[in-house]
Design a protein around this motif. Sequence first.
Motif, PDB file in Angstrom:
ATOM      1  N   GLU A  87       0.922  -1.239   0.009  1.00 47.37           N
ATOM      2  CA  GLU A  87       0.091  -0.134  -0.014  1.00 47.37           C
ATOM      3  C   GLU A  87       0.925   1.273  -0.087  1.00 47.37           C
ATOM      4  N   TYR A  88       1.464   1.495  -1.253  1.00 43.65           N
ATOM      5  CA  TYR A  88       2.435   2.349  -1.071  1.00 43.65           C
ATOM      6  C   TYR A  88       2.023   4.064  -0.758  1.00 43.65           C
ATOM      7  N   GLU A  89       0.619   4.301  -1.497  1.00 40.94           N
ATOM      8  CA  GLU A  89      -0.001   5.668  -1.397  1.00 40.94           C
ATOM      9  C   GLU A  89      -0.259   5.715   0.285  1.00 40.94           C
ATOM     10  N   THR A  90      -0.929   4.800   0.726  1.00 44.95           N
ATOM     11  CA  THR A  90      -1.269   4.986   2.277  1.00 44.95           C
ATOM     12  C   THR A  90       0.008   5.134   2.947  1.00 44.95           C
ATOM     13  N   HIS A  91       1.081   4.443   2.954  1.00 36.84           N
ATOM     14  CA  HIS A  91       2.315   4.692   3.462  1.00 36.84           C
ATOM     15  C   HIS A  91       2.878   5.933   3.186  1.00 36.84           C
ATOM     16  N   LEU A  92       3.020   6.551   2.180  1.00 35.09           N
ATOM     17  CA  LEU A  92       3.756   7.487   1.919  1.00 35.09           C
ATOM     18  C   LEU A  92       2.891   8.789   2.320  1.00 35.09           C
ATOM     19  N   THR A  93       1.718   8.744   2.350  1.00 35.65           N
ATOM     20  CA  THR A  93       0.988   9.852   3.015  1.00 35.65           C
ATOM     21  C   THR A  93       1.081   9.873   4.481  1.00 35.65           C
ATOM     22  N   ALA A  94       1.243   8.579   5.252  1.00 35.32           N
ATOM     23  CA  ALA A  94       1.551   8.695   6.570  1.00 35.32           C
ATOM     24  C   ALA A  94       2.854   9.578   6.579  1.00 35.32           C
ATOM     25  N   LEU A  95       4.077   8.948   5.960  1.00 32.60           N
ATOM     26  CA  LEU A  95       5.206   9.604   6.275  1.00 32.60           C
ATOM     27  C   LEU A  95       5.307  11.034   5.642  1.00 32.60           C
ATOM     28  N   THR A  96       4.696  11.525   4.816  1.00 34.09           N
ATOM     29  CA  THR A  96       5.169  12.735   4.312  1.00 34.09           C
ATOM     30  C   THR A  96       3.673  13.752   4.204  1.00 34.09           C
ATOM     31  N   GLY A  97       2.814  13.191   4.872  1.00 35.58           N
ATOM     32  CA  GLY A  97       1.487  14.091   4.884  1.00 35.58           C
ATOM     33  C   GLY A  97       1.848  15.126   5.988  1.00 35.58           C
ATOM     34  N   PRO A  98       0.760  16.256   6.296  1.00 32.83           N
ATOM     35  CA  PRO A  98       0.900  17.124   6.972  1.00 32.83           C
ATOM     36  C   PRO A  98       0.973  16.941   8.685  1.00 32.83           C
ATOM     37  N   ALA A  99       0.693  15.579   9.077  1.00 28.87           N
ATOM     38  CA  ALA A  99       1.104  15.309  10.431  1.00 28.87           C
ATOM     39  C   ALA A  99       1.924  13.896  10.411  1.00 28.87           C
ATOM     40  N   PRO A 100       3.117  14.068  10.132  1.00 29.94           N
ATOM     41  CA  PRO A 100       3.846  12.816   9.553  1.00 29.94           C
ATOM     42  C   PRO A 100       3.805  11.785  10.783  1.00 29.94           C
ATOM     43  N   HIS A 101       3.442  10.523  10.333  1.00 30.56           N
ATOM     44  CA  HIS A 101       3.612   9.235  11.374  1.00 30.56           C
ATOM     45  C   HIS A 101       4.035   7.997  10.584  1.00 30.56           C
ATOM     46  N   TRP A 102       4.865   7.255  11.441  1.00 30.03           N
ATOM     47  CA  TRP A 102       5.097   5.805  10.673  1.00 30.03           C
ATOM     48  C   TRP A 102       4.101   5.115  10.335  1.00 30.03           C
ATOM     49  N   PRO A 103       4.163   4.526   9.159  1.00 28.49           N
ATOM     50  CA  PRO A 103       3.148   3.753   8.874  1.00 28.49           C
ATOM     51  C   PRO A 103       2.579   2.386   9.727  1.00 28.49           C
ATOM     52  N   ASP A 104       1.466   2.163   9.475  1.00 26.02           N
ATOM     53  CA  ASP A 104       1.107   1.118  10.605  1.00 26.02           C
ATOM     54  C   ASP A 104       1.900  -0.256  10.094  1.00 26.02           C
ATOM     55  N   SER A 105       2.129  -1.122  10.887  1.00 24.93           N
ATOM     56  CA  SER A 105       2.722  -2.362  10.593  1.00 24.93           C
ATOM     57  C   SER A 105       2.060  -3.443   9.860  1.00 24.93           C
ATOM     58  N   THR A 106       2.686  -4.066   8.886  1.00 21.55           N
ATOM     59  CA  THR A 106       2.146  -4.824   8.151  1.00 21.55           C
ATOM     60  C   THR A 106       2.516  -6.213   8.656  1.00 21.55           C
ATOM     61  N   ARG A 107       1.728  -7.345   8.171  1.00 24.02           N
ATOM     62  CA  ARG A 107       2.092  -8.722   8.720  1.00 24.02           C
ATOM     63  C   ARG A 107       2.109  -9.693   7.916  1.00 24.02           C
ATOM     64  N   SER A 108       2.163  -9.358   6.620  1.00 22.08           N
ATOM     65  CA  SER A 108       2.207 -10.561   5.700  1.00 22.08           C
ATOM     66  C   SER A 108       3.313 -10.078   4.361  1.00 22.08           C
ATOM     67  N   VAL A 109       2.955 -10.727   3.325  1.00 22.07           N
ATOM     68  CA  VAL A 109       3.493 -10.723   2.168  1.00 22.07           C
ATOM     69  C   VAL A 109       2.940  -9.476   1.221  1.00 22.07           C
ATOM     70  N   SER A 110       3.417  -8.679   0.378  1.00 19.83           N
ATOM     71  CA  SER A 110       2.768  -7.969  -0.328  1.00 19.83           C
ATOM     72  C   SER A 110       3.873  -7.496  -1.395  1.00 19.83           C
ATOM     73  N   GLU A 111       3.328  -6.850  -2.648  1.00 25.51           N
ATOM     74  CA  GLU A 111       4.231  -6.481  -3.751  1.00 25.51           C
ATOM     75  C   GLU A 111       3.743  -5.229  -4.472  1.00 25.51           C
ATOM     76  N   LEU A 112       4.585  -5.027  -5.021  1.00 26.91           N
ATOM     77  CA  LEU A 112       4.655  -3.626  -5.800  1.00 26.91           C
ATOM     78  C   LEU A 112       5.558  -3.702  -7.275  1.00 26.91           C
ATOM     79  N   ARG A 113       4.748  -3.260  -8.251  1.00 28.04           N
ATOM     80  CA  ARG A 113       5.814  -3.517  -9.508  1.00 28.04           C
ATOM     81  C   ARG A 113       5.940  -1.714  -9.969  1.00 28.04           C
TER      82      ARG A 113
END
Length: 472
Positions: A87-113
């Motif tokens: 979930e790239y967009e969600t994680h990026l918004t967490a990190l770089t949005g107006p109230a930056p915070h660390w993304p939620d932890s993920t617990r399995s496999v995921s992939e991006l191309r």
Amino acid sequence: MGLTDWADGLTRGVEAIGDSISETFFEPVIRLGVTGLARSGKTVFITSLVANLLDRGRVPGLLAAAEGRIEAVYLQPQPDDTIPRFEYETHLTALTGPAPHWPDSTRSVSELRLSLKVRPTGLLSGLSGVRTIHLDIVDYPGEWLLDLGLMDKSYAEWASETLDRLARRDMAQDYLVRLRATDPQAEHDEATAQGLAQAFTDYLTAARVAGFSDCTPGRFLLPGDLAGSPVLTFAPMVAEAASKRGSLLREMERRFEAYKARVVKPFFRDHFARIDRQVILVDALGAIHNGPQAVEDLRHAMSDILSAFRPGKSAFLSRLLLGQKVGKILFAATKADHLHHTQHARLTAIMEALTRDARDRADFAGAQTAALAIASIRATTEDTMPHEGRQLEVVRGTLLETGKRAAFYPGALPEDPARLLSPARAGEEKWLDADYRIMSFAPAPLSLKPGEGPPHIRLDRAAQFLIGDRLS
Ligand SMILES: Nc1nc2c(ncn2[C@@H]2O[C@H](COP(=O)(O)OP(=O)(O)O)[C@@H](O)[C@H]2O)c(=O)[nH]1
Ligand SMILES: [Mg+2]
């Protein structure tokens, strides 16, 4: 050779050529595995790597980018329909949005191309023009790699090794008390099995919190959608005699085998076997902070994780990989932004020392390895402060707990890694002559200029090592 064999061989040959033309000549695919134990920084690494590849203003260490040969980079639908998308967009918004915070932890496999349009260097450039190269990034828990060690073990072997370890650890006492009160040869009863599995899982969780890394079976900590299923409802038991039919012990053996066949094997077959570049993220600073035993344990875990990259060691894995192997493995100590840069070389040296045994063996198997100290996202700035008559090199950031700005001095890492690794090997309880602190910083608010990715430390060098050669 009969005619049908020959014809068969021919069609296969044609197919194989067809594949290699489209995949190798025109659109090569790099499968980059990103792993590490929980909280080592996988999600933050991938998010920042992707953001810094999309906007390449901060990646001079990636040669193809520095040479201006990357013409475009874009996200694509990933090719594997059954793996969740990272979930790239969600994680990026967490990190770089107006109230930056660390993304939620993920617990399995995921992939991006990610697809890169790259102009080749040298001779090829005139001939073939711009090439599209796909970068498939696969995020998977390092805990799952540790499970490889179970594949060539019987239940009895696994149980006795595990119980040896438990005997030395305080947090295992509840489980051990429960175990002593249970007769392994008694008739199987689900409530007893669940009680034991739960107590064993509690031990694994506590061991993990205390900084131990050898917490297998990996899915007990990160069960995903398997939570509560019988494949996760077993625990280590030993008995003098072979298990009796219908006994608790027999059922434990059966479930252990089911875990291997239904959980571990599919992961290695469907995900691991296809990776050709690998980064292993390590929270070395966290382990150092947790003390010598956590460091020693981390060293063991690194060695176990690496055995997954030495297929010769595992009969199971050699069958699966059929000679295919990972070409490059990077060990990256993450969160280096907790240290002033004057200490980064020491962190790298510690990382090298921690993984030396394991790396020597992986090198032997033909993979190229490297160690780096990185920060995927730089959450701090550097400063010097007077302290007891000398200048202390500190970092400053916003504390996660209080939201207040603070200066932080983590302690001086030793120049010689043996100063940490020797007491760790000797099983010391505490560091004798030093104290290493750790603090949690929130990601810093950013105001990025167009074309700039988030600030990092040596993420571009990591990328160059991992994929640079494939972009030329
Ligand atoms: N300061 C700093 N902290 C980081 C960095 N990367 C990760 N962290 C911290 O480590 C935590 C775990 O990171 P995450 O990527 O979720 O780990 P994962 O479980 O391996 O995916 C984050 O919530 C941050 O607190 C970094 O580059 N700098
Ligand atoms: Mg994650």
